[in-house]
Design an enzyme around this catalytic site. Structure first.
Site, short mmCIF file in Angstrom:
data_model
loop_
_atom_site.label_atom_id
_atom_site.label_comp_id
_atom_site.label_asym_id
_atom_site.label_seq_id
_atom_site.Cartn_x
_atom_site.Cartn_y
_atom_site.Cartn_z
N LYS A 175 0.86 -1.34 0.09
CA LYS A 175 0.13 -0.07 0.00
C LYS A 175 0.91 1.08 0.08
O LYS A 175 1.47 1.59 1.18
CB LYS A 175 -0.91 0.09 1.22
CG LYS A 175 -1.79 -1.32 1.29
CD LYS A 175 -2.80 -1.23 2.22
CE LYS A 175 -1.98 -1.36 3.67
NZ LYS A 175 -2.84 -1.63 5.03
N GLY A 210 -6.30 0.50 7.36
CA GLY A 210 -5.72 -0.62 6.93
C GLY A 210 -6.45 -1.95 7.34
O GLY A 210 -6.69 -2.87 6.54
#
Length: 265
Positions: A175, A210
């Site tokens: 990410k 997340g």
């Protein structure tokens, strides 16, 4: 009546409701799954930080897992905060024969910079947990801790993903939200590369991003999607959840897991 897909989160509790198992269960409900939980740790946490954290005994984690899996069954598993080497190890052992997709979010530090994984647990994550993963979803801070690679650009994301794949997961989602510019993530299994780009929303209320993304991926896999399909669906969901994030308390507020409900669809 047909039961919805069953997804299990193995993670810590966030008393403020923005991340951890609370975010996981909200995400699962929002995306049409039945969420279940194995609590690994309890945190005293709010919008400004983590005031305390207490891990549960291994026996409690083991019993919760067996209670759910042996009776209800699961179609996907997501792991989050595991706190210590012994909890990482017991969870990896439990997942050895689960036989369903596993999404590993290698949580190490909270949004506020508070430590959620012991330093001596990193090796257990690399050698015991990541080999169990269908897909792992580290952010750039977690990438640096696991690989030693400080990613500053997209080529660095490629190098880091190759290193992470060497630990044994089938897919890696690096990410890149901490990089400047558009929000870009790299999903790869070492053969295919999928670059996922989304506009960056000017919103500081991003607590739980997340956890939310990893849980959304797990829901997609439980629904029978491929990893690339599940990740794209999850990216779309979390992008809008970030855009709708709201102020809560004096610090960083959460993403809005219920943005579809509030948007009327």
């Amino acid at each position: 009546m047909t039961a919805p897909p069953r997804v299990l989160t193995i993670a810590g509790s966030d008393s403020g409701g923005g991340a951890g198992i609370q975010a996981d269960l909200k995400t699962m409900l929002a995306l049409g799954a039945h969420g279940m939980s194995v609590v690994t740790a309890v945190t005293a946490q709010n919008s400004v930080g983590v005031q305390g954290a207490w891990e549960l005994p291994v026996a409690a984690v083991h019993a919760q897992y067996r209670s759910v899996v042996d009776d209800i069954g699961v179609q996907a598993v997501k792991t989050g905060m595991l706190a210590s080497p012994r909890l990482v190890t017991v969870v990896a052992e439990l997942l050895a024969d689960v036989g369903v997709p596993v999404v590993v979010d290698p949580v190490s530090v909270s949004k506020h910079g508070d430590r959620l994984l012991a330093d001596d647990a990193l090796d257990a994550v690399r050698t015991r947990l990541l080999p169990r993963a269908t897909v792992t979803t580290p952010n750039l801070d977690e990438v640096a801790e696991l690989t030693g690679i400080a990613v500053t650009d997209e080529e660095g994301m490629r190098r880091a993903s190759a290193e992470l794949l060497s630990y044994g997961p089938r897919w890696v989602l690096v990410k890149g939200g901490h990089l400047p510019g558009a929000a870009v993530d790299l999903l790869t299994d070492g053969r295919e590369e999928h670059w996922l780009r989304a506009p960056r929303h000017d919103n500081r209320h991003t607590h739980g991003t997340g956890c939310t993304l990893a849980s959304a991926v797990a829901v997609g896999l439980a629904q029978g999607l491929t990893v690339p399909q599940a990740v794209r669906q999850a990216k779309e969901y979390v992008t809008e959840a970030i855009a709708a994030g709201f102020a809560l308390g004096a610090g960083i507020g959460p993403v809005d897991h219920g943005w579809r409900l509030r948007a009327g669809g």
